[in-house]
Design a protein around this motif. Sequence first.
Motif, PDB file in Angstrom:
ATOM      1  N   LYS A   1      23.407 -26.402 -13.682  1.00  0.00           N
ATOM      2  CA  LYS A   1      24.125 -27.461 -12.746  1.00  0.00           C
ATOM      3  C   LYS A   1      24.323 -28.192 -12.911  1.00  0.00           C
ATOM      4  O   LYS A   1      25.894 -28.855 -12.312  1.00  0.00           O
ATOM      5  CB  LYS A   1      22.772 -28.257 -11.858  1.00  0.00           C
ATOM      6  N   ARG A   2      24.792 -28.770 -14.423  1.00  0.00           N
ATOM      7  CA  ARG A   2      26.134 -29.753 -14.974  1.00  0.00           C
ATOM      8  C   ARG A   2      27.014 -28.360 -15.193  1.00  0.00           C
ATOM      9  O   ARG A   2      28.340 -29.009 -15.052  1.00  0.00           O
ATOM     10  CB  ARG A   2      24.875 -30.332 -15.865  1.00  0.00           C
TER      11      ARG A   2
ATOM     12  N   GLU B   1      26.704 -28.162  -7.323  1.00  0.00           N
ATOM     13  CA  GLU B   1      26.256 -29.988  -7.419  1.00  0.00           C
ATOM     14  C   GLU B   1      27.388 -30.229  -8.285  1.00  0.00           C
ATOM     15  O   GLU B   1      27.411 -31.271  -8.437  1.00  0.00           O
ATOM     16  CB  GLU B   1      25.587 -30.894  -7.867  1.00  0.00           C
ATOM     17  N   THR B   2      28.254 -29.591  -8.382  1.00  0.00           N
ATOM     18  CA  THR B   2      29.939 -29.589  -9.166  1.00  0.00           C
ATOM     19  C   THR B   2      30.422 -31.057  -9.500  1.00  0.00           C
ATOM     20  O   THR B   2      30.486 -31.437  -7.442  1.00  0.00           O
ATOM     21  CB  THR B   2      30.518 -28.630  -8.823  1.00  0.00           C
TER      22      THR B   2
ATOM     23  N   CYS C   1      35.654 -30.976 -20.532  1.00  0.00           N
ATOM     24  CA  CYS C   1      34.619 -30.855 -20.403  1.00  0.00           C
ATOM     25  C   CYS C   1      33.398 -31.853 -20.899  1.00  0.00           C
ATOM     26  O   CYS C   1      32.130 -31.871 -20.463  1.00  0.00           O
ATOM     27  CB  CYS C   1      34.415 -29.628 -19.813  1.00  0.00           C
TER      28      CYS C   1
ATOM     29  N   TRP D   1      30.374 -32.901 -19.695  1.00  0.00           N
ATOM     30  CA  TRP D   1      28.653 -32.930 -19.888  1.00  0.00           C
ATOM     31  C   TRP D   1      28.242 -32.968 -20.120  1.00  0.00           C
ATOM     32  O   TRP D   1      26.934 -33.701 -19.904  1.00  0.00           O
ATOM     33  CB  TRP D   1      29.207 -31.172 -20.598  1.00  0.00           C
TER      34      TRP D   1
ATOM     35  N   VAL E   1      27.727 -35.400 -16.157  1.00  0.00           N
ATOM     36  CA  VAL E   1      29.044 -35.582 -15.309  1.00  0.00           C
ATOM     37  C   VAL E   1      28.779 -33.983 -15.279  1.00  0.00           C
ATOM     38  O   VAL E   1      28.983 -32.960 -15.863  1.00  0.00           O
ATOM     39  CB  VAL E   1      29.981 -36.016 -15.924  1.00  0.00           C
ATOM     40  N   LYS E   2      29.066 -33.345 -13.663  1.00  0.00           N
ATOM     41  CA  LYS E   2      28.601 -31.946 -13.425  1.00  0.00           C
ATOM     42  C   LYS E   2      29.955 -31.790 -12.974  1.00  0.00           C
ATOM     43  O   LYS E   2      30.480 -32.138 -12.251  1.00  0.00           O
ATOM     44  CB  LYS E   2      27.871 -31.832 -11.884  1.00  0.00           C
ATOM     45  N   THR E   3      30.148 -30.748 -14.491  1.00  0.00           N
ATOM     46  CA  THR E   3      31.713 -30.806 -14.335  1.00  0.00           C
ATOM     47  C   THR E   3      32.248 -29.270 -14.515  1.00  0.00           C
ATOM     48  O   THR E   3      30.707 -28.065 -15.043  1.00  0.00           O
ATOM     49  CB  THR E   3      31.924 -31.388 -15.774  1.00  0.00           C
ATOM     50  N   GLU E   4      33.032 -28.710 -13.721  1.00  0.00           N
ATOM     51  CA  GLU E   4      33.352 -27.589 -13.979  1.00  0.00           C
ATOM     52  C   GLU E   4      35.295 -27.150 -14.505  1.00  0.00           C
ATOM     53  O   GLU E   4      35.808 -28.523 -14.688  1.00  0.00           O
ATOM     54  CB  GLU E   4      32.846 -25.957 -12.876  1.00  0.00           C
TER      55      GLU E   4
END
Lengths: 485, 485
Positions: free
Chosen positions: A52-53, B378-379, B398, B402, B406-409
């Motif tokens: 999910k991260r 949940e980004t 990123c 991470w 922290v939820k990161t894309e």
Amino acid sequence: EEVNKLLELKKQHGDNGPKKFVLKTPKGTRDFTPEQMAIREGVFDKIISCFKRHGAETIDTPVFELKETLTGKYGEDSKLIYDLADQGGELLSLRYDLTVPFARYLAMNKVSNIKRYHIAKVYRRDNPAMNRGRFREFYQCDFDIAGQYDPMLPDAECIKIVVEILSSLDIGDFVIKVNHRKLLDGMFAVCGVPDDKFRAICSTVDKLDKTFWDDVRDEMINEKGLDSEAADMIGEYVQFKGGLDLVNELLKDKNLTTKKNAVEALEEIKLLLTYCEAYNVSDKVCFDMSLARGLDYYTGVIYEAVLTAHSHQASASGEENVGVGSVAGGGRYDGLVGMFDSKGKKVPCVGVSIGIERLFSIMEAKALAAAKKVRTTETEVYVIAAQKGMVEERLKLCNALWDADVKTEQSYKKNTKMLSEFQYCEQNGIPLAAIIGQSEIETGVVKLKIIGSREERDVPRSDIVQEIRNMLASLKIGKESTSGN
Amino acid sequence: EEVNKLLELKKQHGDNGPKKFVLKTPKGTRDFTPEQMAIREGVFDKIISCFKRHGAETIDTPVFELKETLTGKYGEDSKLIYDLADQGGELLSLRYDLTVPFARYLAMNKVSNIKRYHIAKVYRRDNPAMNRGRFREFYQCDFDIAGQYDPMLPDAECIKIVVEILSSLDIGDFVIKVNHRKLLDGMFAVCGVPDDKFRAICSTVDKLDKTFWDDVRDEMINEKGLDSEAADMIGEYVQFKGGLDLVNELLKDKNLTTKKNAVEALEEIKLLLTYCEAYNVSDKVCFDMSLARGLDYYTGVIYEAVLTAHSHQASASGEENVGVGSVAGGGRYDGLVGMFDSKGKKVPCVGVSIGIERLFSIMEAKALAAAKKVRTTETEVYVIAAQKGMVEERLKLCNALWDADVKTEQSYKKNTKMLSEFQYCEQNGIPLAAIIGQSEIETGVVKLKIIGSREERDVPRSDIVQEIRNMLASLKIGKESTSGN
């Protein structure tokens, strides 16, 4: 017809006397006890929070597929597929892995890009070796990135994810071996392996993580019919292990550079290793020319994570081609989805499968070694009556606590003994007891007791939820400062 | 042999031309998209947290059992069991519910008391009605309390749990109907139903929640061969619905009180209703003499939760005997575990099955009606480069996020367009963007942008994680105060 068969079966059994049957789970399968489930849940939580991260979604597919969906995807392992009985209607088989159903999902739903994880059970009629973690029903835990993207960006993230997951589980040191299918092909060509023997030789090279070179060489020559010269040349290449320096050196190799696919592969590995540096995982990644991986469908980068501390243990997980100490593996498979598309439209994919059954075994062994009792519930408060005949008062107190989201239990006996109730709390790791007797009811209080320290105090009924929260918080801090956990 | 069969199949298909196959899931099954999975996860979370609040453990059992384990447990529904093909070895069947495997688990592992939940898929070769939520593969969600305890204490907790779960899901008003198998038996005896017709008449009574009395009466008389007098007398009794007053009235009924089991049952229902008062759920519980429930193995209290707002919709769930609007059901089954014990040792059990597929459908319909996009990830932060050629800088940012959880894309393209990156964030509900360009790198800052308000500010690299957390917290508060969710 079905009913008749059942009746017949029943009769047969009935003839042997009353209620005579085998009380067991099917061969190669097992139940999970609450203790095992608690460990399992802990591992899942860490893995899923990593997925999910990284912004992954999840999907689910049926446990069985049309038989033809699985046909022709697993080579000679197809014989290990479980079929369902033909009870009229479609011919069905239990899924063998999560990758083929994923490819079928993408093609069927015309999904051309997705980042998804899927944790579910798969089925193989393999020879079970349950004490070594090989089962006929086992979990797979896959993360894949599908889509037409720029080289090595999704591939590098898969490797980063493996590092995050294995680090979070605290199972000791590990290394992620990396290689490339096109480099293997180039190497085989350079060494003089005939085209039609690439796959056979590749699957022999795949055994190098479990056995010695001499045996592998022997199999190549005597079973697969390779020249000893070719075998020896392969023997030279598969010893290469290293980082960017090695890649640069091989990019000057007179033989390899004659093969276009080998050069392309080396350039991709170079880029991948550069990205791994940006992700600060270079110390965990090793370019290793002996890594082959068994599955036919790989087309690019392949990788496999190995526990270095466990690397010489004789255990093997239920995953395919996960050798000794191997806990994750994957690679790029750009052709699989196209096999399901009527026009052969390709969706490039790269993914990793976490060897979760092996991780469970390791965590179970750790829990056992620590001789620490695994809590299987999260109960915070146990409600106890000090006298007989107070069931309804107990129910009311439980109700107030449940409604305030306090994890609460009580006995299902009408009358209980205080001492054995306290023992129950101790045995089950329940931190607090809430005790009511006639005097507490009359004065409008509840006696809260900390099971560990036997400290107790009377708390007004109206303050009880807040006081329980305070006590739990301070117990948690106390625990952290003493155990360092 | 298996291989030959496969080859033959392949040949057959090959003859029809290249790559001709049906791209579908098996009849009565379906894939779950990320949107469906997100809704599903939300429902599971609420249900599991309720089970844990009540101190329940969880177990797991294999998806298939020895065929004989299931034999003789489901009456004429046995024809709906999926068998596995006989590929040598044991005869296996897919599980039909979670209750029989639970009973097998208890007997096999000699567990005499446990409070457990089990959420897993079960399989029935039923006629699928997928638009009405009836599938061949579907989830069951069971909570059971096994053990020799005092009357009605575990039973009342099951009812409390149903109230907690249904209230937490916000699906409108509901009522939990309660009855007792022994009261039904007593009533049948009083009405003059012959002993050997109890079960047949019981399953006719079970249809009262879906059809009118006249049809039920007709079936009793014309199909089951009951006297019209007996049928009419049953018709009187099954109209009774009420609370403690009704129980007390029936305890004076001249006919019923001649039957010992009827009196016992009424006393148990009385105690149950008293406990329901202590649990503050009386307003949700209704003693209803028309409730019968189909399964043979019930021996005591039975109950079923019905949505009152939905009670006249024509939809039915995949659960057995879950009638129109029914979303949970269960009861006491004190004899089932004994069927698996070689000495017939009994373990009394009471449990409830949450009609989770129906709850999913309702939640899906609600999400659709609200026309609110369901987030499937949940980004929290999307990393964007302001110029070309900044891939490695992006990866490093990123990585830092991470590592700070922290939820990161980010994009998997090397070069991206800012505008389309922002659009991606909007479409996917990602609240923040972190933007780096040459000037940001030089001055050691990152530009943080709130996608919703387009507000942006430069934040020093060292403060970025804290600043992101602050922004997310304030966005969350803002959302709560406006949407009331």
